[in-house]
Design a protein around this motif. Structure first.
Motif, PDB file in Angstrom:
ATOM      1  N   THR A 222       0.957  -1.294   0.074  1.00  0.00           N
ATOM      2  CA  THR A 222      -0.132  -0.027  -0.178  1.00  0.00           C
ATOM      3  C   THR A 222       1.021   1.305  -0.133  1.00  0.00           C
ATOM      4  O   THR A 222       1.918   1.291   0.258  1.00  0.00           O
ATOM      5  CB  THR A 222      -0.932   0.118   1.200  1.00  0.00           C
ATOM      6  OG1 THR A 222      -1.586   1.121   1.057  1.00  0.00           O
ATOM      7  CG2 THR A 222      -0.237   0.030   2.389  1.00  0.00           C
ATOM      8  N   HIS A 223       0.362   2.337  -0.589  1.00  0.00           N
ATOM      9  CA  HIS A 223       0.781   3.650  -0.611  1.00  0.00           C
ATOM     10  C   HIS A 223       0.341   4.567   0.655  1.00  0.00           C
ATOM     11  O   HIS A 223       0.728   5.686   1.134  1.00  0.00           O
ATOM     12  CB  HIS A 223       0.860   4.304  -1.942  1.00  0.00           C
ATOM     13  CG  HIS A 223       1.573   3.857  -2.748  1.00  0.00           C
ATOM     14  ND1 HIS A 223       0.968   3.149  -3.989  1.00  0.00           N
ATOM     15  CD2 HIS A 223       2.958   4.101  -3.034  1.00  0.00           C
ATOM     16  CE1 HIS A 223       2.164   2.977  -4.709  1.00  0.00           C
ATOM     17  NE2 HIS A 223       3.161   3.435  -4.203  1.00  0.00           N
ATOM     18  N   ASP A 224      -0.825   3.792   1.393  1.00  0.00           N
ATOM     19  CA  ASP A 224      -1.443   4.565   2.362  1.00  0.00           C
ATOM     20  C   ASP A 224      -1.187   4.357   3.767  1.00  0.00           C
ATOM     21  O   ASP A 224      -1.194   3.288   4.324  1.00  0.00           O
ATOM     22  CB  ASP A 224      -3.036   4.240   2.457  1.00  0.00           C
ATOM     23  CG  ASP A 224      -4.032   4.828   3.158  1.00  0.00           C
ATOM     24  OD1 ASP A 224      -3.494   5.627   4.196  1.00  0.00           O
ATOM     25  OD2 ASP A 224      -5.211   4.995   2.673  1.00  0.00           O
ATOM     26  N   MET A 225      -0.242   5.173   4.202  1.00  0.00           N
ATOM     27  CA  MET A 225       0.437   4.966   5.565  1.00  0.00           C
ATOM     28  C   MET A 225      -0.583   4.957   6.580  1.00  0.00           C
ATOM     29  O   MET A 225      -0.192   4.359   7.528  1.00  0.00           O
ATOM     30  CB  MET A 225       1.465   6.075   5.810  1.00  0.00           C
ATOM     31  CG  MET A 225       2.579   6.178   4.566  1.00  0.00           C
ATOM     32  SD  MET A 225       3.464   4.667   4.570  1.00  0.00           S
ATOM     33  CE  MET A 225       2.907   4.095   3.005  1.00  0.00           C
TER      34      MET A 225
ATOM     35  N   GLU B 178       5.717  -0.010  16.466  1.00  0.00           N
ATOM     36  CA  GLU B 178       6.349   0.274  17.562  1.00  0.00           C
ATOM     37  C   GLU B 178       7.807   0.251  17.452  1.00  0.00           C
ATOM     38  O   GLU B 178       8.566   1.269  18.051  1.00  0.00           O
ATOM     39  CB  GLU B 178       5.730  -0.445  18.890  1.00  0.00           C
ATOM     40  CG  GLU B 178       4.336  -0.197  19.058  1.00  0.00           C
ATOM     41  CD  GLU B 178       3.326  -0.905  18.133  1.00  0.00           C
ATOM     42  OE1 GLU B 178       3.921  -1.979  17.500  1.00  0.00           O
ATOM     43  OE2 GLU B 178       2.095  -0.455  18.354  1.00  0.00           O
ATOM     44  N   SER B 179       8.307  -1.019  17.108  1.00  0.00           N
ATOM     45  CA  SER B 179       9.788  -0.985  17.065  1.00  0.00           C
ATOM     46  C   SER B 179      10.338   0.077  16.298  1.00  0.00           C
ATOM     47  O   SER B 179      11.318   0.579  16.281  1.00  0.00           O
ATOM     48  CB  SER B 179      10.214  -2.424  16.588  1.00  0.00           C
ATOM     49  OG  SER B 179       9.872  -2.652  15.266  1.00  0.00           O
ATOM     50  N   ILE B 180       9.738   0.220  14.883  1.00  0.00           N
ATOM     51  CA  ILE B 180      10.139   1.144  14.008  1.00  0.00           C
ATOM     52  C   ILE B 180      10.186   2.766  14.448  1.00  0.00           C
ATOM     53  O   ILE B 180      11.299   3.309  14.370  1.00  0.00           O
ATOM     54  CB  ILE B 180       9.196   1.077  12.520  1.00  0.00           C
ATOM     55  CG1 ILE B 180       9.463  -0.292  11.727  1.00  0.00           C
ATOM     56  CG2 ILE B 180       9.637   2.244  11.726  1.00  0.00           C
ATOM     57  CD1 ILE B 180       8.735  -0.631  10.948  1.00  0.00           C
ATOM     58  N   ARG B 181       9.398   2.965  15.252  1.00  0.00           N
ATOM     59  CA  ARG B 181       9.113   4.372  15.784  1.00  0.00           C
ATOM     60  C   ARG B 181      10.148   4.465  16.674  1.00  0.00           C
ATOM     61  O   ARG B 181      10.679   5.730  16.825  1.00  0.00           O
ATOM     62  CB  ARG B 181       7.656   4.670  16.216  1.00  0.00           C
ATOM     63  CG  ARG B 181       6.606   4.964  15.243  1.00  0.00           C
ATOM     64  CD  ARG B 181       5.157   5.254  15.750  1.00  0.00           C
ATOM     65  NE  ARG B 181       4.206   6.010  15.099  1.00  0.00           N
ATOM     66  CZ  ARG B 181       3.100   5.793  15.322  1.00  0.00           C
ATOM     67  NH1 ARG B 181       2.744   5.342  16.427  1.00  0.00           N
ATOM     68  NH2 ARG B 181       2.330   6.575  14.580  1.00  0.00           N
ATOM     69  N   ALA B 182      10.427   3.577  17.579  1.00  0.00           N
ATOM     70  CA  ALA B 182      11.479   3.491  18.834  1.00  0.00           C
ATOM     71  C   ALA B 182      12.702   3.744  17.929  1.00  0.00           C
ATOM     72  O   ALA B 182      13.572   4.474  18.638  1.00  0.00           O
ATOM     73  CB  ALA B 182      11.462   2.269  19.373  1.00  0.00           C
TER      74      ALA B 182
ATOM     75  N   LEU C 173       4.228   6.902  10.655  1.00  0.00           N
ATOM     76  CA  LEU C 173       4.775   6.386   9.657  1.00  0.00           C
ATOM     77  C   LEU C 173       4.985   7.250   8.392  1.00  0.00           C
ATOM     78  O   LEU C 173       5.860   6.934   7.538  1.00  0.00           O
ATOM     79  CB  LEU C 173       3.789   5.143   9.293  1.00  0.00           C
ATOM     80  CG  LEU C 173       4.262   4.040   8.348  1.00  0.00           C
ATOM     81  CD1 LEU C 173       5.734   3.323   8.863  1.00  0.00           C
ATOM     82  CD2 LEU C 173       3.494   2.947   8.258  1.00  0.00           C
ATOM     83  N   HIS C 174       3.941   8.102   8.205  1.00  0.00           N
ATOM     84  CA  HIS C 174       3.891   8.813   6.654  1.00  0.00           C
ATOM     85  C   HIS C 174       5.447   9.785   7.009  1.00  0.00           C
ATOM     86  O   HIS C 174       6.192   9.615   5.890  1.00  0.00           O
ATOM     87  CB  HIS C 174       2.945   9.749   6.887  1.00  0.00           C
ATOM     88  CG  HIS C 174       3.140  10.880   5.860  1.00  0.00           C
ATOM     89  ND1 HIS C 174       2.538  10.445   4.392  1.00  0.00           N
ATOM     90  CD2 HIS C 174       3.496  12.146   5.782  1.00  0.00           C
ATOM     91  CE1 HIS C 174       2.938  11.848   3.762  1.00  0.00           C
ATOM     92  NE2 HIS C 174       3.158  12.599   4.491  1.00  0.00           N
ATOM     93  N   GLU C 175       5.753  10.238   8.155  1.00  0.00           N
ATOM     94  CA  GLU C 175       7.003  10.951   8.215  1.00  0.00           C
ATOM     95  C   GLU C 175       8.179  10.220   8.108  1.00  0.00           C
ATOM     96  O   GLU C 175       9.088  10.508   7.351  1.00  0.00           O
ATOM     97  CB  GLU C 175       7.005  11.554   9.484  1.00  0.00           C
ATOM     98  CG  GLU C 175       8.352  12.516   9.923  1.00  0.00           C
ATOM     99  CD  GLU C 175       8.436  13.648   8.954  1.00  0.00           C
ATOM    100  OE1 GLU C 175       9.615  14.272   9.138  1.00  0.00           O
ATOM    101  OE2 GLU C 175       7.511  14.183   8.375  1.00  0.00           O
ATOM    102  N   ILE C 176       8.175   9.160   8.762  1.00  0.00           N
ATOM    103  CA  ILE C 176       9.322   8.273   8.417  1.00  0.00           C
ATOM    104  C   ILE C 176       9.394   7.554   7.051  1.00  0.00           C
ATOM    105  O   ILE C 176      10.740   7.946   6.495  1.00  0.00           O
ATOM    106  CB  ILE C 176       9.107   6.688   9.256  1.00  0.00           C
ATOM    107  CG1 ILE C 176       9.333   7.102  10.769  1.00  0.00           C
ATOM    108  CG2 ILE C 176      10.257   5.975   9.032  1.00  0.00           C
ATOM    109  CD1 ILE C 176       8.762   6.217  11.874  1.00  0.00           C
TER     110      ILE C 176
END
Length: 305
Positions: free
Chosen positions: A188-191, A216-220, A287-290
């Motif tokens: 998907t492109h929809d974050m 959660e792990s990605i944001r951390a 997630l969009h910002e990342i």
């Protein structure tokens, strides 16, 4: 148990390397999201999982449901390709029944009727596919992918072009299929959709894995380097504030990404000098910002082309 194991796989087309030394696993019973800009290698990877494409010789292995060799039309797998395609002159009920028979579903009549009702297509069952809207056609093709109750469901851009009503219907159905034991992969492109639905996220950029794990792990891994701010009035020039690297405007609030080493309390003190602060919140990046940080402006231009 892992339903999919991709191990050091590369795929080239001429001189273009679409997938570059990619490894990841998909645990049983999860919703696994593929994200990445256009041309990143998502669809190529999905096609290798389906054995529509094969990895470059000597570059690794793709194991699906414990097997390395299997047919693309394996009855245990449901697949919704990015390029939609239905027999336009067939009636809706006929095309669903045909797909059910191809998957070896013998007692299909009740299943066809149940799915037509579930996807709000009963009134269109005897209409030819060619008269359907895009959203209706997409629902019909989704039914064709899942009607045989596959263990693994692979959906390539399933929400592309859908209005909010159709997107919600599809999302709720996917979640129900997962609750009933299916493992689901979708790109998907929809974050926002990825954040709401996925247990695990994999981001591919220029053929390489750049993110792999839970939200959660990605944001951390990206820390809390952002603050969300709402102030009375619109007179504050956030871009000129010391310590602010980037400003994202979300209408009701602004998200400020801070330079490394900036103390958020200093930012708050400066904001108070400029006006009345009605909301100030430390935040992990969305997630969009990342996605935007990794993919960069080139990917945004590509997606808007």
């Amino acid at each position: 148990m892992n339903v999919i194991e991709v191990e050091r796989v590369t795929k080239t087309f001429g001189t273009f390397r679409a997938v570059d030394d990619l490894s990841f696993t998909v645990p049983q019973g999860c919703i696994h999201g593929f994200i990445g800009p256009n041309g990143s290698g998502k669809t190529t990877t999905i096609r290798m999982i389906m054995h529509i494409y094969h990895p470059d010789l000597g570059t690794g292995h793709v194991r699906v449901l414990g097997q390395e060799t299997y047919q693309a039309a394996n009855d245990r797998i449901g697949y919704l390709p990015e390029e939609r395609g239905l027999y336009k002159k067939m009636k809706v009920r006929e095309v669903i029944r045909f797909c059910a028979e191809l998957k070896g579903l013998r007692d299909y009549k009740q299943a066809v009727q149940q799915w037509l009702a579930r996807m709000d297509l009963e009134a269109w069952a005897e209409k030819k596919v060619e008269v359907l809207s895009k959203g209706m056609s997409q629902r019909v093709q989704f039914i064709a992918a899942v009607i045989a109750q596959p263990e693994l469901i692979i959906l390539d851009e399933p929400f592309s072009g859908l209005d909010p009503v159709n997107a919600d219907l599809l999302r709720n159905t996917v979640l129900e299929l997962r609750r009933n034991g299916a493992t689901i992969i979708f790109s998907t492109h929809d974050m926002n959709m990825a954040e709401r639905m996925c247990d695990i996220l994999l981001m591919i950029h220029k053929g390489k894995k750049v993110l792999d794990g839970t939200l959660e792990s990605i944001r951390a891994n990206y820390g809390q380097d952002s603050v969300r701010v709402r102030m009375d009035g619109n007179h504050v020039d956030f871009d000129r504030m010391p310590g602010v690297a980037k400003v994202s405007d979300f209408g009701r609030f602004k998200e400020l990404r801070l330079h490394e080493g900036t103390d958020s309390q200093d930012v708050l003190a400066n904001l108070i000098k400029l006006g009345r602060v009605t909301h100030f919140e430390l935040a992990s990046p969305s997630l969009h910002e990342i996605f935007v940080r990794i993919a960069g402006p080139a990917a945004q231009e590509h997606n808007h082309a």
